[in-house]
Scaffold this active site. Sequence first.
Site, PDB file in Angstrom:
ATOM      1  N   GLY A  71       5.160 -16.318  -8.450  1.00  0.00           N
ATOM      2  CA  GLY A  71       4.464 -17.580  -8.186  1.00  0.00           C
ATOM      3  C   GLY A  71       4.015 -18.258  -9.470  1.00  0.00           C
ATOM      4  NE  ARG A 100      -3.286   0.015  -0.455  1.00  0.00           N
ATOM      5  CZ  ARG A 100      -4.397   0.590   0.018  1.00  0.00           C
ATOM      6  NH1 ARG A 100      -5.097  -0.026   0.916  1.00  0.00           N
ATOM      7  NH2 ARG A 100      -4.807   1.766  -0.415  1.00  0.00           N
ATOM      8  CG  HIS A 101       3.656   1.935   2.754  1.00  0.00           C
ATOM      9  ND1 HIS A 101       3.619   3.035   3.583  1.00  0.00           N
ATOM     10  CD2 HIS A 101       3.048   0.930   3.421  1.00  0.00           C
ATOM     11  CE1 HIS A 101       3.031   2.693   4.717  1.00  0.00           C
ATOM     12  NE2 HIS A 101       2.676   1.432   4.649  1.00  0.00           N
ATOM     13  NE  ARG A 102      -0.771   5.029  -2.413  1.00  0.00           N
ATOM     14  CZ  ARG A 102      -1.678   5.973  -2.215  1.00  0.00           C
ATOM     15  NH1 ARG A 102      -2.634   6.149  -3.087  1.00  0.00           N
ATOM     16  NH2 ARG A 102      -1.618   6.746  -1.140  1.00  0.00           N
ATOM     17  NE  ARG A 138       1.673  -0.008   6.921  1.00  0.00           N
ATOM     18  CZ  ARG A 138       0.423  -0.414   6.693  1.00  0.00           C
ATOM     19  NH1 ARG A 138      -0.292  -0.943   7.667  1.00  0.00           N
ATOM     20  NH2 ARG A 138      -0.130  -0.250   5.510  1.00  0.00           N
ATOM     21  NE  ARG A 182      -0.284 -17.162  -8.883  1.00  0.00           N
ATOM     22  CZ  ARG A 182       0.310 -16.034  -9.245  1.00  0.00           C
ATOM     23  NH1 ARG A 182       1.414 -15.645  -8.640  1.00  0.00           N
ATOM     24  NH2 ARG A 182      -0.182 -15.312 -10.228  1.00  0.00           N
TER      25      ARG A 182
HETATM   26  C1  LIG Z   1      -3.108   1.044  10.871  1.00  0.00           C
HETATM   27  C2  LIG Z   1      -3.444   1.045   9.414  1.00  0.00           C
HETATM   28  C3  LIG Z   1      -4.656   0.527   8.985  1.00  0.00           C
HETATM   29  C4  LIG Z   1      -4.972   0.535   7.612  1.00  0.00           C
HETATM   30  N1  LIG Z   1      -6.162   0.009   7.202  1.00  0.00           N
HETATM   31  C5  LIG Z   1      -6.477  -0.013   5.889  1.00  0.00           C
HETATM   32  C6  LIG Z   1      -7.711  -0.581   5.427  1.00  0.00           C
HETATM   33  O1  LIG Z   1      -8.513  -1.057   6.196  1.00  0.00           O
HETATM   34  N2  LIG Z   1      -7.954  -0.583   4.099  1.00  0.00           N
HETATM   35  C7  LIG Z   1      -7.081  -0.039   3.189  1.00  0.00           C
HETATM   36  O2  LIG Z   1      -7.361  -0.044   2.002  1.00  0.00           O
HETATM   37  N3  LIG Z   1      -5.912   0.514   3.602  1.00  0.00           N
HETATM   38  C8  LIG Z   1      -5.581   0.528   4.913  1.00  0.00           C
HETATM   39  N4  LIG Z   1      -4.377   1.060   5.319  1.00  0.00           N
HETATM   40  C9  LIG Z   1      -3.455   1.567   4.299  1.00  0.00           C
HETATM   41  C10 LIG Z   1      -3.471   3.111   4.258  1.00  0.00           C
HETATM   42  O3  LIG Z   1      -4.741   3.586   3.831  1.00  0.00           O
HETATM   43  C11 LIG Z   1      -2.381   3.616   3.290  1.00  0.00           C
HETATM   44  O4  LIG Z   1      -2.660   3.150   1.988  1.00  0.00           O
HETATM   45  C12 LIG Z   1      -1.003   3.132   3.672  1.00  0.00           C
HETATM   46  O5  LIG Z   1      -0.772   3.320   5.047  1.00  0.00           O
HETATM   47  C13 LIG Z   1       0.072   3.891   2.876  1.00  0.00           C
HETATM   48  O6  LIG Z   1       0.117   5.212   3.331  1.00  0.00           O
HETATM   49  P1  LIG Z   1       0.394   6.417   2.341  1.00  0.00           P
HETATM   50  O7  LIG Z   1      -0.719   6.497   1.343  1.00  0.00           O
HETATM   51  O8  LIG Z   1       0.641   7.626   3.178  1.00  0.00           O
HETATM   52  O9  LIG Z   1       1.770   5.948   1.674  1.00  0.00           O
HETATM   53  P2  LIG Z   1       2.300   6.040   0.187  1.00  0.00           P
HETATM   54  O10 LIG Z   1       1.416   5.305  -0.748  1.00  0.00           O
HETATM   55  O11 LIG Z   1       3.728   5.585   0.274  1.00  0.00           O
HETATM   56  O12 LIG Z   1       2.262   7.547  -0.174  1.00  0.00           O
HETATM   57  C14 LIG Z   1       3.139   8.483   0.473  1.00  0.00           C
HETATM   58  C15 LIG Z   1       2.512   9.861   0.359  1.00  0.00           C
HETATM   59  O13 LIG Z   1       2.450  10.229  -1.031  1.00  0.00           O
HETATM   60  C16 LIG Z   1       1.220  10.926  -1.289  1.00  0.00           C
HETATM   61  N5  LIG Z   1       0.422  10.121  -2.233  1.00  0.00           N
HETATM   62  C17 LIG Z   1       0.683   8.877  -2.696  1.00  0.00           C
HETATM   63  N6  LIG Z   1      -0.230   8.496  -3.596  1.00  0.00           N
HETATM   64  C18 LIG Z   1      -1.124   9.517  -3.709  1.00  0.00           C
HETATM   65  C19 LIG Z   1      -2.294   9.725  -4.462  1.00  0.00           C
HETATM   66  N7  LIG Z   1      -2.779   8.804  -5.305  1.00  0.00           N
HETATM   67  N8  LIG Z   1      -2.949  10.904  -4.339  1.00  0.00           N
HETATM   68  C20 LIG Z   1      -2.494  11.857  -3.492  1.00  0.00           C
HETATM   69  N9  LIG Z   1      -1.379  11.733  -2.741  1.00  0.00           N
HETATM   70  C21 LIG Z   1      -0.702  10.571  -2.840  1.00  0.00           C
HETATM   71  C22 LIG Z   1       0.523  11.088   0.054  1.00  0.00           C
HETATM   72  O14 LIG Z   1       0.927  12.301   0.627  1.00  0.00           O
HETATM   73  C23 LIG Z   1       1.082   9.943   0.866  1.00  0.00           C
HETATM   74  O15 LIG Z   1       1.034  10.149   2.273  1.00  0.00           O
HETATM   75  C24 LIG Z   1      -4.063   1.067   6.669  1.00  0.00           C
HETATM   76  C25 LIG Z   1      -2.844   1.593   7.129  1.00  0.00           C
HETATM   77  C26 LIG Z   1      -2.524   1.579   8.477  1.00  0.00           C
HETATM   78  C27 LIG Z   1      -1.190   2.133   8.919  1.00  0.00           C
END
Ligand SMILES: Cc1cc2nc3c(=O)[nH]c(=O)nc-3n(C[C@H](O)[C@H](O)[C@H](O)COP(=O)(O)OP(=O)(O)OC[C@H]3O[C@@H](n4cnc5c(N)ncnc54)[C@H](O)[C@@H]3O)c2cc1C
Length: 227
Positions: free
Chosen positions: A97, A86-88, A192, A165
């Site tokens: 696989g 999810r950390h894009r 995290r 798989r």
């Molecule tokens: C405790 C916890 C529970 C969670 N539960 C869920 C859940 O139930 N379901 C679920 O789907 N996810 C869940 N997540 C995932 C969460 O929603 C984030 O996708 C994940 O933590 C990555 O964070 P991020 O988007 O800040 O990071 P990154 O994707 O690494 O992005 C880093 C930063 O870049 C910017 N960015 C990146 N992409 C975009 C974009 N498309 N548009 C605008 N700005 C952007 C933002 O500023 C972002 O903070 C959970 C996360 C945590 C920590």
Amino acid sequence: VTTATINLRSDMPVQTVEVMGSDHTIVNAARVSFLNDNAYTSRGLTPKDKGLINFLMREKHMSPFEHPVMTFRIEAPIFVWREFMRHRTFSYNEQSGRYTTFQPDFYCIPPERPVIQSGKPGDYHFEPSVLVNDSARVELKESYKDSWAAYQRMLDSGVAKEVARMALPVATYSTAYVTGNLRNWFQFLTLRTASQAQWEIQQVATDIEGEVYTHFPTAYSAYKEYQ
Ligand SMILES: Cc1cc2nc3c(=O)[nH]c(=O)nc-3n(C[C@H](O)[C@H](O)[C@H](O)COP(=O)(O)OP(=O)(O)OC[C@H]3O[C@@H](n4cnc5c(N)ncnc54)[C@H](O)[C@@H]3O)c2cc1C
């Protein structure tokens, strides 16, 4: 040959593959504003350098932290990878696989892992219980054995890896490379290592945190102070 022999693991090794830059990189990137990027890399940081890093972190001038880069090779169960990816902003490459056969390696909770969840979404807490932990371990092991046996039977009968798989659980281990810049590693650590994050990804994040501290001690201290 069909076999139900499986390997239960709870380790999630984090190996540092490559590190680009140091605390100096951050200082030099910031000082290019005034063409003062002296590119000193062999001497230690001066008090002024450290003050600059603290200033940048405190005031959220984060772009200088985007120049250092770290690459890790991590072995973790697929459910951890689901959260990790999810950390894009990171770059990923993962074992296939479709091209390789999985190893019979499955994540199993260690005895100290709290298993009883109470509270409500967003405000959970966990309680330890030796008895419930033991019975969960037995359930997990039995289901992994069944899944692995089905995977093996399908491969033995000529089913493609990419289809076989589908029988494997999210506890199956997978290995990937992850590369990101220091700013994003800090963002990852904030999310995290927090107590709300799933216990397993917290373990991986804590190992990564140790590596960040080792290679970027001044930036890490500033991050801890001002995150
Ligand atoms: C405790 C916890 C529970 C969670 N539960 C869920 C859940 O139930 N379901 C679920 O789907 N996810 C869940 N997540 C995932 C969460 O929603 C984030 O996708 C994940 O933590 C990555 O964070 P991020 O988007 O800040 O990071 P990154 O994707 O690494 O992005 C880093 C930063 O870049 C910017 N960015 C990146 N992409 C975009 C974009 N498309 N548009 C605008 N700005 C952007 C933002 O500023 C972002 O903070 C959970 C996360 C945590 C920590």
